[in-house]
Scaffold this motif. Sequence first.
Motif, PDB file in Angstrom:
ATOM      1  N   VAL A 126       0.627  -1.014  -0.123  1.00  0.00           N
ATOM      2  CA  VAL A 126       0.051  -0.500   0.124  1.00  0.00           C
ATOM      3  C   VAL A 126       0.958   1.300  -0.209  1.00  0.00           C
ATOM      4  O   VAL A 126       0.190   2.340   0.274  1.00  0.00           O
ATOM      5  N   GLY A 127       1.765   1.129  -0.270  1.00  0.00           N
ATOM      6  CA  GLY A 127       3.267   1.895  -0.550  1.00  0.00           C
ATOM      7  C   GLY A 127       3.632   3.005   0.556  1.00  0.00           C
ATOM      8  O   GLY A 127       3.364   4.722   1.131  1.00  0.00           O
ATOM      9  N   LEU A 128       3.701   2.131   2.261  1.00  0.00           N
ATOM     10  CA  LEU A 128       3.837   2.841   3.068  1.00  0.00           C
ATOM     11  C   LEU A 128       4.555   1.991   4.276  1.00  0.00           C
ATOM     12  O   LEU A 128       4.698   1.958   5.039  1.00  0.00           O
ATOM     13  N   SER A 129       5.625   1.730   3.014  1.00  0.00           N
ATOM     14  CA  SER A 129       7.122   1.138   4.152  1.00  0.00           C
ATOM     15  C   SER A 129       7.138   1.750   5.541  1.00  0.00           C
ATOM     16  O   SER A 129       7.508   1.179   6.811  1.00  0.00           O
ATOM     17  N   GLU A 130       7.287   3.106   5.159  1.00  0.00           N
ATOM     18  CA  GLU A 130       7.962   3.833   6.272  1.00  0.00           C
ATOM     19  C   GLU A 130       6.919   4.338   7.401  1.00  0.00           C
ATOM     20  O   GLU A 130       7.669   5.101   8.058  1.00  0.00           O
ATOM     21  N   LYS A 131       5.828   3.717   7.352  1.00  0.00           N
ATOM     22  CA  LYS A 131       5.699   4.282   7.822  1.00  0.00           C
ATOM     23  C   LYS A 131       5.034   2.519   9.617  1.00  0.00           C
ATOM     24  O   LYS A 131       4.575   3.601  10.219  1.00  0.00           O
ATOM     25  N   PHE A 132       6.307   1.901   9.177  1.00  0.00           N
ATOM     26  CA  PHE A 132       5.553   0.723  10.236  1.00  0.00           C
ATOM     27  C   PHE A 132       5.644   1.261  11.574  1.00  0.00           C
ATOM     28  O   PHE A 132       4.891   0.364  12.335  1.00  0.00           O
ATOM     29  N   ASP A 133       6.471   1.969  12.368  1.00  0.00           N
ATOM     30  CA  ASP A 133       6.592   2.605  13.498  1.00  0.00           C
ATOM     31  C   ASP A 133       6.014   3.678  14.149  1.00  0.00           C
ATOM     32  O   ASP A 133       5.968   4.083  15.009  1.00  0.00           O
ATOM     33  N   SER A 134       5.154   4.144  13.004  1.00  0.00           N
ATOM     34  CA  SER A 134       3.893   5.558  13.203  1.00  0.00           C
ATOM     35  C   SER A 134       2.782   5.365  13.678  1.00  0.00           C
ATOM     36  O   SER A 134       2.678   4.199  13.982  1.00  0.00           O
ATOM     37  N   TYR A 135       1.967   5.948  14.215  1.00  0.00           N
ATOM     38  CA  TYR A 135       1.089   5.788  14.923  1.00  0.00           C
ATOM     39  C   TYR A 135       0.148   7.062  14.578  1.00  0.00           C
ATOM     40  O   TYR A 135      -0.311   7.612  13.565  1.00  0.00           O
ATOM     41  N   PRO A 136      -1.338   6.254  14.311  1.00  0.00           N
ATOM     42  CA  PRO A 136      -2.098   6.634  13.174  1.00  0.00           C
ATOM     43  C   PRO A 136      -1.929   8.072  13.115  1.00  0.00           C
ATOM     44  O   PRO A 136      -2.810   8.867  12.238  1.00  0.00           O
ATOM     45  N   ASP A 137      -2.031   8.680  14.495  1.00  0.00           N
ATOM     46  CA  ASP A 137      -2.653   9.921  14.589  1.00  0.00           C
ATOM     47  C   ASP A 137      -1.661  11.314  14.074  1.00  0.00           C
ATOM     48  O   ASP A 137      -1.422  12.513  14.101  1.00  0.00           O
ATOM     49  N   GLN A 138      -0.271  10.425  13.453  1.00  0.00           N
ATOM     50  CA  GLN A 138       0.186  11.010  12.690  1.00  0.00           C
ATOM     51  C   GLN A 138       0.912  10.639  11.048  1.00  0.00           C
ATOM     52  O   GLN A 138       1.482  11.344  10.420  1.00  0.00           O
ATOM     53  N   LEU A 139      -0.407  10.268  10.768  1.00  0.00           N
ATOM     54  CA  LEU A 139      -0.864   9.852   9.225  1.00  0.00           C
ATOM     55  C   LEU A 139      -1.922  10.609   8.874  1.00  0.00           C
ATOM     56  O   LEU A 139      -2.747  11.089   9.651  1.00  0.00           O
ATOM     57  N   SER A 140      -1.836  11.285   7.574  1.00  0.00           N
ATOM     58  CA  SER A 140      -2.528  11.438   7.257  1.00  0.00           C
ATOM     59  C   SER A 140      -4.679  10.841   6.862  1.00  0.00           C
ATOM     60  O   SER A 140      -4.731   9.702   7.103  1.00  0.00           O
ATOM     61  N   GLY A 141      -5.898  10.872   6.418  1.00  0.00           N
ATOM     62  CA  GLY A 141      -6.785  10.647   6.208  1.00  0.00           C
ATOM     63  C   GLY A 141      -6.334   9.563   5.855  1.00  0.00           C
ATOM     64  O   GLY A 141      -6.316   7.745   5.377  1.00  0.00           O
TER      65      GLY A 141
END
Length: 243
Positions: A126-141
């Motif tokens: 889904v093109g989000l490899s770099e977001k593994f350790d991020s939290y949901p509130d750090q992401l766009s909708g």
Amino acid sequence: MPEVVVENVHKSFGALEVLKGVSLSVGRGEVFALIGRSGSGKSTLLRCMNGLEKINSGRIEIAGHALGGDAKALRKLRTDVGIVFQSYNLFPHLTVGENIMLAPRIVKDVAKPKAREVAREVLQLVGLSEKFDSYPDQLSGGQQQRVAIARSLAMRPKVMLFDEVTSALDPELTEEVLMVMEQLARDGMTMILVTHEMGFARRVATQTIFMHKGKIWERGPSATLFADPQTPELRQFVKSDVK
């Protein structure tokens, strides 16, 4: 052998009959779009397919599972049938990776190292490899919705159901999510989607079904259905979408 069979399904909420004898058959690798005005029964039909709503009569068989069994049978069905909603339903206190790993570990008893490997794999899809350790509130909708799709994919489903997954997103974020869904279609995933994205339905869906007043009003290959509506109701619906 069809991957999804719906036969003469009726569903009522109290005195209100929402589905009035709906039947359809979806082959493996096909993409079906369900379109129609609010209240036509689209989302209810999708929820019935995943056992979230119990039908009053008729038959549904999906990914080799017949609905109507006990709780154990329903859990087994949901390991093969993923569903993604308009709301992302991510756990805010868990990282993206942990959100994705949760169901495989709990439902399928997948070991943590393997679950982590699968989570990284579906995040890449889904093109989000770099977001593994991020939290949901750090992401766009749009990113959160793509994580929700990845979470379903981590269960290795045979069928994916999408219920208005882009309706809360702005156009740019909508395009992000639709690109992921289009790639899934190219990869051969069997998909049924309730959508207001008519351009996407025309382009990606092998078949489009127009629902009206709890019934399938028209169905056919997407290009044909949009180009040559056979009923006044679909003509009006397509016309209103163009405006």
